[in-house]
Design a protein around this motif. Structure first.
Motif: not given
Length: 218
Positions: A145-147, A169-170, A205-208
């Motif tokens: 669950g990490l980025y 990508n997310d 990136i904006s979505s993330n």
């Protein structure tokens, strides 16, 4: 926001760039518009922990403070890991309390970070900054669950290309940390590696950013 610099120690104040500037409790600069603040494992001082945590908690309650950190674990320093874990867990508790994401410094302690996340049932986003390891570790982090955030090593280590390409990508961000290169240069390499346009990368990136920071673009 054309570019989002997930983690930097240098505030450049350029139009079109949202910079998440790293701040330390005892060296706080109120002129920096958006920042993260935390106790870096390198700078843990026994007699200062409580006062640092108090400052961090105050700042977490403001809109300008987007995240806590960088904080985390580093097995290659002299500060005992047990003490690092205590300080890290206290900051994670604050992150949960104020629902702020966590910018993580991690050196040779990825399994410990994953275990702590699970043990404490951390629900806020946790992002490993400056990722430079292999696909196996990246997959373990993402599965937990990490980025992950990429910067210096994406520019300087060609072997990281396939790792970056494998990241969903997310689940990634881009940063400059302490390097001289600017965030646009990091974006340029990222677009080449992902084989997408700059506009597509900006949308990702904006979505993330919206998912992790729970707010509209600033």
């Amino acid at each position: 926001m054309e570019f989002f610099n997930f983690h930097t120690h240098q505030f450049t104040n350029q139009s079109g760039i949202l910079e998440l500037v790293n701040q330390y409790p005892q060296e706080f600069d109120a002129l920096i518009p958006f920042y993260s603040i935390g106790i870096h494992p390198w700078y843990i001082k026994e007699d200062q922990i409580d006062s640092d945590l108090k400052i961090i908690e105050e700042k977490l309650q403001t809109n300008n403070c987007l995240a806590i950190g960088e904080c985390g674990l580093d097995k290659r320093i002299e500060i005992p890991l047990e003490q690092q874990i205590i300080v890290f867990e206290k900051q994670l508790a604050l992150a949960e309390k104020y629902k702020k994401p966590v910018v993580i410094h991690c050196v040779a302690a990825f399994q410990e970070v994953i275990a702590i996340k699970k043990k404490l049932k951390i629900s806020v986003p946790m992002i490993i900054h400056g990722f430079s390891k292999n696909s196996q570790i990246a997959n373990q982090l993402i599965k937990s669950g990490l980025y992950v955030s990429f910067g210096k090593y994406l520019l300087k280590n060609p072997e990281l290309k396939t790792v970056f390409q494998s990241i969903p990508n997310d689940r990634f961000f881009l940063e400059t940390d302490t390097i001289e290169e600017n965030i646009q240069q990091v974006y340029d390499v990222a677009t080449q590696y992902k084989r997408i346009t700059l506009k597509e990368l900006q949308e990702i990136i904006s979505s993330n950013y919206k998912d992790v920071f729970k707010q509209r673009e600033i």
